[in-house]
Design a protein around this motif. Structure first.
Motif, mmCIF file in Angstrom:
data_model
loop_
_atom_site.group_PDB
_atom_site.id
_atom_site.type_symbol
_atom_site.label_atom_id
_atom_site.label_comp_id
_atom_site.label_asym_id
_atom_site.label_seq_id
_atom_site.Cartn_x
_atom_site.Cartn_y
_atom_site.Cartn_z
ATOM 1 N N LYS A 9 38.142 81.503 91.846
ATOM 2 C CA LYS A 9 38.649 80.147 91.652
ATOM 3 C C LYS A 9 39.483 80.075 90.376
ATOM 4 O O LYS A 9 39.066 80.524 89.316
ATOM 5 C CB LYS A 9 37.468 79.172 91.553
ATOM 6 C CG LYS A 9 37.825 77.745 91.196
ATOM 7 C CD LYS A 9 36.569 76.898 91.156
ATOM 8 C CE LYS A 9 36.831 75.497 90.605
ATOM 9 N NZ LYS A 9 37.005 75.479 89.144
ATOM 10 N N THR A 14 36.485 72.560 92.447
ATOM 11 C CA THR A 14 35.496 73.401 93.133
ATOM 12 C C THR A 14 35.406 73.042 94.611
ATOM 13 O O THR A 14 35.321 73.916 95.478
ATOM 14 C CB THR A 14 34.114 73.258 92.466
ATOM 15 O OG1 THR A 14 34.186 73.728 91.121
ATOM 16 C CG2 THR A 14 33.055 74.055 93.214
ATOM 17 N N LEU A 27 33.185 81.939 90.949
ATOM 18 C CA LEU A 27 33.308 80.481 90.861
ATOM 19 C C LEU A 27 32.994 80.061 89.425
ATOM 20 O O LEU A 27 31.840 79.878 89.064
ATOM 21 C CB LEU A 27 32.351 79.809 91.845
ATOM 22 C CG LEU A 27 32.370 78.274 91.890
ATOM 23 C CD1 LEU A 27 33.712 77.785 92.407
ATOM 24 C CD2 LEU A 27 31.244 77.747 92.761
#
Length: 298
Positions: free
Chosen positions: A98, A103, A279
């Motif tokens: 990411k 998110t 992430l």
């Protein structure tokens, strides 16, 4: 057992993996600083997807020749995430990362059913790994970013996902503490009931590969002195390797407190998909992102 991230990175440098990571919305200085370091140290290679002009500009500022990097132009965050996920599903990338996007947008691309990156009925969860200097070891915390209010069955999956990562970083039989405000079962605190059930399920072999105890307050889970003062006798109390948070709000607050209050080094990974997923928070430092990349390589 790795005691810190430096040991983990050194191990990867000794045996370069050269995994290829597709970065969605890569037009971010911290992300690209992380990528530059990782590439130089042969930790991973990268496919940079996002605003091409900005990516090139930042790479140049970091002393890199943009022409030596794989850059795919995409100004839309959702399309950048979708392209990264598509490349992973086709085997053109070994992991997803990411960048500078929400998110929820990133996860929406990961969970596209037609890509098959997340098997049906699979619980995907986030695990934060933190250095714990006072005991000279690493500590895992879950879930800090994906599952909002996990129930009992989901918590079993969260434990199993965290255990799989713990074993990858050389903790063969991790100790799991189910965190609650108190160390006794209280019917007004559902998290204490879940914790007691999880502990008993592990005792009876329904949860494997680890030792589970709870409910345990945070001090009892991490401090042998606190556990002793409260008369808690347990293989887990005071020496937990994994902290199972009662909900995302608690986990996220703890995760950020590690950095802003404790100045501890952290990295995070998403476990449960068919490929590793990096992430990180948009506010994470390049160092934290590098640690997350190292976890995904392992």
């Amino acid at each position: 057992m790795y005691r810190n991230f430096d040991e983990m990175l050194n191990k990867i440098r000794e045996n370069p993996q050269k995994k290829k990571i597709a970065v969605a919305a890569a037009h971010d200085r911290e992300v690209l600083e992380c990528a530059v370091t990782a590439k130089k140290e042969q930790i991973a290679d990268f496919i940079l997807i996002g605003k091409e002009n900005r990516i090139r500009e930042i790479l140049s500022e970091l002393g890199e020749n943009p022409d030596t990097w794989t850059i795919l132009a995409e100004t839309s965050d959702s399309k950048a995430a979708a392209l990264a996920a598509s490349m992973a599903s086709k085997g053109e990338a070994d992991a997803l990362m990411k960048g500078l996007l929400q998110t929820s947008t990133f996860l929406r691309a990961l969970f596209q059913k037609e890509l098959g990156l997340v098997p049906p009925k699979t619980i995907v969860s986030q695990v934060t790994v933190s250095e714990y200097p006072s005991q000279d070891r690493l500590l895992l915390i879950t879930d800090c970013a994906v599952n909002v209010t996990p129930g009992y069955d989901e918590k079993i999956n969260l434990i199993q996902n965290a255990v799989s990562l713990a074993q990858k970083i050389d903790i063969p039989l991790p100790k799991v503490a189910c965190i609650a405000p108190v160390e006794v079962v209280n019917e007004k605190m559902p998290e204490t009931i879940d914790a007691a059930m999880l502990s008993k399920a592990c005792d009876r072999g329904q949860i494997k590969g680890c030792v589970v105890d709870g409910p345990l307050a945070l001090d009892n889970a991490l401090s042998p002195e606190a556990a002793k003062a409260k008369g808690i006798t347990s293989d887990v109390a005071g020496y937990a390797d994994i902290l199972l948070m009662p909900n995302l709000c608690t986990g996220n607050a703890i995760y950020k407190a590690l950095h802003y209050f404790g100045n501890l080094k952290t990295g995070s990974a998403v476990i449960g998909a068919k490929i590793p997923v990096v992430l990180t928070s948009r506010s994470d430092t390049a160092e934290s992102k590098l640690h997350a990349v190292a976890l995904s390589v392992l």
